[in-house]
Design an enzyme around this catalytic site. Sequence first.
Site, PDB file in Angstrom:
ATOM      1  N   ARG A   1     -75.978 -14.635  -3.777  1.00  0.00           N
ATOM      2  CA  ARG A   1     -75.775 -14.924  -2.345  1.00  0.00           C
ATOM      3  C   ARG A   1     -76.134 -16.385  -2.057  1.00  0.00           C
ATOM      4  O   ARG A   1     -76.166 -16.792  -0.907  1.00  0.00           O
ATOM      5  CB  ARG A   1     -76.607 -13.981  -1.476  1.00  0.00           C
ATOM      6  CG  ARG A   1     -76.280 -12.508  -1.674  1.00  0.00           C
ATOM      7  CD  ARG A   1     -74.853 -12.148  -1.255  1.00  0.00           C
ATOM      8  NE  ARG A   1     -74.589 -10.729  -1.467  1.00  0.00           N
ATOM      9  CZ  ARG A   1     -73.477 -10.223  -1.984  1.00  0.00           C
ATOM     10  NH1 ARG A   1     -72.507 -11.033  -2.366  1.00  0.00           N
ATOM     11  NH2 ARG A   1     -73.331  -8.935  -2.130  1.00  0.00           N
TER      12      ARG A   1
ATOM     13  N   HIS B   1     -59.006  -7.923  -9.528  1.00  0.00           N
ATOM     14  CA  HIS B   1     -59.579  -6.649  -9.110  1.00  0.00           C
ATOM     15  C   HIS B   1     -58.430  -5.661  -9.010  1.00  0.00           C
ATOM     16  O   HIS B   1     -57.554  -5.817  -8.164  1.00  0.00           O
ATOM     17  CB  HIS B   1     -60.249  -6.846  -7.749  1.00  0.00           C
ATOM     18  CG  HIS B   1     -60.967  -5.645  -7.273  1.00  0.00           C
ATOM     19  ND1 HIS B   1     -62.308  -5.468  -7.461  1.00  0.00           N
ATOM     20  CD2 HIS B   1     -60.541  -4.545  -6.627  1.00  0.00           C
ATOM     21  CE1 HIS B   1     -62.681  -4.317  -6.949  1.00  0.00           C
ATOM     22  NE2 HIS B   1     -61.633  -3.737  -6.434  1.00  0.00           N
TER      23      HIS B   1
ATOM     24  N   ASP C   1     -71.966  -5.196 -12.008  1.00  0.00           N
ATOM     25  CA  ASP C   1     -71.359  -5.392 -10.686  1.00  0.00           C
ATOM     26  C   ASP C   1     -72.448  -5.493  -9.617  1.00  0.00           C
ATOM     27  O   ASP C   1     -72.349  -4.907  -8.535  1.00  0.00           O
ATOM     28  CB  ASP C   1     -70.393  -4.259 -10.346  1.00  0.00           C
ATOM     29  CG  ASP C   1     -69.037  -4.803  -9.905  1.00  0.00           C
ATOM     30  OD1 ASP C   1     -68.997  -5.979  -9.498  1.00  0.00           O
ATOM     31  OD2 ASP C   1     -68.045  -4.077  -9.991  1.00  0.00           O
TER      32      ASP C   1
ATOM     33  N   HIS D   1     -77.523  -6.561  -1.169  1.00  0.00           N
ATOM     34  CA  HIS D   1     -77.350  -6.511   0.288  1.00  0.00           C
ATOM     35  C   HIS D   1     -78.706  -6.281   0.927  1.00  0.00           C
ATOM     36  O   HIS D   1     -79.585  -5.669   0.314  1.00  0.00           O
ATOM     37  CB  HIS D   1     -76.427  -5.362   0.696  1.00  0.00           C
ATOM     38  CG  HIS D   1     -75.010  -5.537   0.251  1.00  0.00           C
ATOM     39  ND1 HIS D   1     -74.209  -6.540   0.733  1.00  0.00           N
ATOM     40  CD2 HIS D   1     -74.265  -4.851  -0.636  1.00  0.00           C
ATOM     41  CE1 HIS D   1     -73.017  -6.452   0.161  1.00  0.00           C
ATOM     42  NE2 HIS D   1     -73.024  -5.439  -0.679  1.00  0.00           N
TER      43      HIS D   1
END
Lengths: 424, 331
Positions: free
Chosen positions: A65, A180, A304, A308
Amino acid sequence: MNRLVVRNARLLDPATRLDQVGDLLVLDGRIADLGSVGPVSGARVVDATGWALMPGLIDLRVASREPGAEHIETLASLADAAVAGGVTTAAVLPATDPPIEEPALVELILRQSDRIGRARLRPWAALTRGFGGQVLAEMGLLSAAGAIGFSDGGHPVAHAGVMRRALAYARTFDRPVMNHPSDPGLVGVATEGELATRAGLSATPAIAERMMLERDLALVALTGGRYHAGPITTAAGVAAIRRAKQDGLPVTADTALPYIALNEVAIADYRTDVKVWPPLRSEADRQAVVAGLADGTLDALSSDHQPHDADAKRLPYSHAAAGIAGVETLLVLALEQVHTGSVGLLDMLARLTTGPGSIIGSDAGRLARGCPADLVLVDLDRPWRIDADAFRSKARNTPFHRRPVQGRIIATVVGGEAVFGTLP
Amino acid sequence: MGIGGHRVTPYRRAAMIIHAAHRHLLGIEGMSPDDVTRLLNRAEAHAAGTIDPAQLRQGLRGRTVVNLFFENSTRTRTSFELAGKRLGTDVINMAVAASSVSKGETLIDTAQTLNAMRVDLLVVRHPESGAVQLLAKAVDCSVINGGDGSHEHPTQALLDALTIRRRKGRLEGLEVAICGDVAHSRVARSNILLLTLMGARVRVVAPPTLLPTDIERMGVEVHHRMASGLAGADIVMMLRLQKERMAAALVPSVREYYHFYGLDRAKLAVAKPDALVMHPGPMNRGVEIDGEVADDLDRSLIRDQVEMGVAIRMACLEWLLGQLPPPGGAA
């Protein structure tokens, strides 16, 4: 002069199928010898009796991030989390803010990675400008800066013409193009079926994966470009990759942790900590994906890692952010499949080391003379419970908190230095 | 400790443990036939007006019920409000602006605010499936699902069942056709669950684009034509079709939809001669139903449904609030 001898370890090297007790010598950050190592003057000696010594893991897909949302994850917390999970090389996704589409940003991540000095962070760069799916990113300049490949992350490239040109153009620089695999016209927060119907959630058919894959594979045949598909999450996806490899196409593929550790049943009760994109699949798909890892159709298992904050997950299911902060649980959850007998130990380790390593052009991921001394020392049998509160990542979004697992990392070594745990 | 540091008072903790199974009414899923029958019987008594209103108003005096609506609704909110007032509770309406619905802080912050206010029961409607469950986990009080996304609307299914039972005398063995936008309908899901639970046979009738995948796994028969779907039906339940569905390429046009799926006398003719028509409202006359059928007092139960709504909601409020210890006791 940095000298380290690990003695009496169970040496596991998937590249050579080595699985025997022996010693390993590290000189100046590289593996200098292995097997039976005589006395080395001035070396630090570690007795690893009862433990396994394996190459450090290479994770094809982790999200940072930083830049943009450092309160959720920084490159430093990501690098810390990675080595806590046994990951010594982590390929960072380009979906930062701003996206990694400028050579300067690629260099920034590489420089920060050196400065932090834990896991080696290697950036993917955007495939198209702003992930818009229209204008190609500067692949040549980005490659020169050190980008390992190109991807628009979770945004599939919808336009066949753009994808065709991306595959063709990337050939010059010998970098993989990762797409993807999901048709952008078939979206939903759950996989179509009885479960989604009962829950009243918007749903995408599992076949959306195969549709995008088959288009891409046809374009690979047309262009000869190097293509990487991931994550593969369905039986039909695994079958498509298997056929493409039989046809000799330059194709690699991976799956990700959520798709082997969970199935769609986990979304009952609207648990947003299991919300991922693409959504969790049926048990039959999960089993097909695990079988694809076992037989090598799938080259790699990625975490992956998608960090968050709590607010992003404390929302109604449709609005909650997708993704699991998984990098710290990659090795132990991969070992779960080994302990249940679904995947052989060396096969699983290959999907975590040499498989992803060859995709991103890394010389790590092997126990071989001259290779970087990126290593993990593991007690393969020790039972414990995953504890999200002890994560090094700033994020805690995991459905695996308190899950009983078997196999504890004693220490992670990068370039000959212990960067996680302690060498006794 | 509850979420947000609010202390759960000892008497409430005990109540939660004893009645953990039915602290909330979140859906028909998880209810037993006995639960349903008991609620229907109690609501029947309310509908019959056999209970002294003055006595009723004493029963739950001092309880606070909050109608928390994240989505517009006149009927359901009014129905709960009336039910609460007839039982002597204090009812407060909270409407949350649609623009802030998607902000997560709103939902969790609201929960924490309500915890601090010591509300006894929340009636929640939310446009997202699962949002009411999310809120129920975060509050200390009981929660009734007033409709969440395309998931469940349990009090609607209960009032529909009561309406049917009063006119047909039973639910078991009836043939019920649920017609229209099943894919996006919480009313359809709750009705399918309840009616199959109680032994009715349910068919769904809609074009494939308005049916969710594997709907037959919920124990229903699937029909794409009204002629076969309505044949021999005792009850024809129509669902509202939102105008947005045309834009999403689910059906081509209103006129085509009305032609093939709009309920008129001709389509109704294949049902049993005494078949009854229902609609959860608000109706789109000329879209899913013909005005003549909707207003036919011999065939249409639409007004009964509204009346039964209040009775059912009274029974639901009594059921959950009646499990609490006396107000003001140990707190």
